[in-house]
Design a protein around this motif. Structure first.
Motif, PDB file in Angstrom:
ATOM      1  N   ASN A   1       0.850  -1.184   0.000  1.00  0.00           N
ATOM      2  CA  ASN A   1       0.000   0.000   0.000  1.00  0.00           C
ATOM      3  C   ASN A   1       0.886   1.234   0.000  1.00  0.00           C
ATOM      4  O   ASN A   1       1.937   1.249   0.627  1.00  0.00           O
ATOM      5  N   TYR A   2       0.442   2.256  -0.695  1.00  0.00           N
ATOM      6  CA  TYR A   2       1.273   3.448  -0.813  1.00  0.00           C
ATOM      7  C   TYR A   2       0.470   4.694  -0.499  1.00  0.00           C
ATOM      8  O   TYR A   2      -0.755   4.712  -0.596  1.00  0.00           O
TER       9      TYR A   2
ATOM     10  N   PRO B   1       1.426   7.999  -9.130  1.00  0.00           N
ATOM     11  CA  PRO B   1       2.573   7.177  -8.724  1.00  0.00           C
ATOM     12  C   PRO B   1       3.136   6.321  -9.848  1.00  0.00           C
ATOM     13  O   PRO B   1       2.416   5.868 -10.734  1.00  0.00           O
ATOM     14  N   TYR B   2       4.410   6.137  -9.806  1.00  0.00           N
ATOM     15  CA  TYR B   2       5.072   5.065 -10.539  1.00  0.00           C
ATOM     16  C   TYR B   2       5.357   3.983  -9.498  1.00  0.00           C
ATOM     17  O   TYR B   2       5.891   4.282  -8.431  1.00  0.00           O
ATOM     18  N   LEU B   3       5.021   2.761  -9.798  1.00  0.00           N
ATOM     19  CA  LEU B   3       5.119   1.689  -8.796  1.00  0.00           C
ATOM     20  C   LEU B   3       6.006   0.566  -9.299  1.00  0.00           C
ATOM     21  O   LEU B   3       6.002   0.238 -10.491  1.00  0.00           O
TER      22      LEU B   3
ATOM     23  N   PHE C   1      -0.781  -2.020  -4.697  1.00  0.00           N
ATOM     24  CA  PHE C   1      -0.053  -2.572  -5.851  1.00  0.00           C
ATOM     25  C   PHE C   1       0.475  -3.927  -5.398  1.00  0.00           C
ATOM     26  O   PHE C   1       1.647  -4.119  -5.130  1.00  0.00           O
ATOM     27  N   ASN C   2      -0.421  -4.900  -5.299  1.00  0.00           N
ATOM     28  CA  ASN C   2      -0.065  -6.212  -4.767  1.00  0.00           C
ATOM     29  C   ASN C   2       0.586  -7.090  -5.831  1.00  0.00           C
ATOM     30  O   ASN C   2       0.182  -7.099  -6.993  1.00  0.00           O
TER      31      ASN C   2
ATOM     32  N   CYS D   1       8.572  -3.292  -2.421  1.00  0.00           N
ATOM     33  CA  CYS D   1       7.696  -2.435  -3.211  1.00  0.00           C
ATOM     34  C   CYS D   1       8.240  -1.011  -3.129  1.00  0.00           C
ATOM     35  O   CYS D   1       8.783  -0.601  -2.076  1.00  0.00           O
ATOM     36  N   ALA D   2       8.152  -0.258  -4.206  1.00  0.00           N
ATOM     37  CA  ALA D   2       8.663   1.110  -4.207  1.00  0.00           C
ATOM     38  C   ALA D   2       7.743   1.994  -5.035  1.00  0.00           C
ATOM     39  O   ALA D   2       7.068   1.543  -5.961  1.00  0.00           O
TER      40      ALA D   2
END
Lengths: 118, 113
Positions: free
Chosen positions: B24-25, B31-33, B74-75, B91-92
């Motif tokens: 989760n962000y 966002p770029y994920l 973003f799972n 994750c970033a």
């Protein structure tokens, strides 16, 4: 080179000593980054170099930390008067530059330098 | 504040089982994920990334991830885990005009034979 090379891979130092970590980026990559990875924590941004522009040093945790890069070549991260809380894996990454955001081009990470301060 | 949360520090699955790693962000702009994998003694390797377009992205090694804006998630998923998938997964998030990632604290995956 084919990848991002970091040396040494492991470093054990006594508290109070200075250490120097080295990063050789991929040839042609204009952007270079240093991150710190403490045990059980995410990666922390330290510093960013892009070509000959002034580096973004906003992530350096104290004035004991400094980094240099000459042009688009090797970078060195220096930690003076090391403390036990400096123990971490220090990761270097490089990326090619261009017109778009650097993240578009992706980072290539080195395998890191594990620093242990005793 | 900008942040990435990976709520699971450790996950253990049996070989052949399905996998989902949560991310989760919180990010103020589009966002770029990214998902990265780090094997012991290795640097981080990019698994996949999302910038725009189709919200289901495919990556290397059979991994996929789904961007859900409404859930700020973003799972990462894989239908059948292999023993070689044992590693730490990060994750970033980043964004337009920035060169910095914000990383999560990572999820360590253990695979049982």
């Amino acid at each position: 080179g084919a990848g991002v090379s970091q040396s040494p891979s492991n470093k054990v130092t006594e508290k109070g000593k200075d250490v120097e970590l080295r990063c050789d980026p991929i040839s042609g990559h204009t952007a270079l980054y240093w991150y710190r990875q403490r045990l059980g924590q995410g990666l922390e941004f330290l510093i960013y170099f892009q070509g000959n522009s002034a580096p973004d040093k906003s992530g350096l945790p104290s004035d004991r930390f400094s980094a240099e890069r000459t042009g688009e070549s090797v970078s060195t991260l220096t930690i003076q008067r090391t403390q036990q809380e400096d123990s971490a894996v220090y990761l270097c990454a490089s990326s090619r530059g261009g017109q778009g955001p650097p993240l578009n081009y992706g980072y290539t990470f080195g395998s890191g330098t594990r620093l242990t301060v005793v | 504040a900008q942040s990435v949360t990976q709520p699971d520090i450790h996950i253990t699955v049996s070989e052949g089982a399905s996998l989902e790693l949560r991310c989760n962000y919180s990010y103020g702009a589009t966002p770029y994920l990214f998902w990265y994998v780090q094997s012991p003694g290795q640097g981080l390797q990019l698994l996949l990334k999302y910038f725009s377009g189709d919200t289901l992205v495919q990556g290397i090694k059979g991994f996929e991830a789904e961007f859900k804006r409404s859930q700020s998630s973003f799972n990462l998923r894989k239908p059948s885990v292999h023993w070689s998938d044992a590693a730490e997964y990060f994750c970033a998030v980043g964004g337009t005009g920035t060169y910095k990632y914000i990383f999560g604290t990572g999820t360590r995956l253990k695979v049982l034979a």
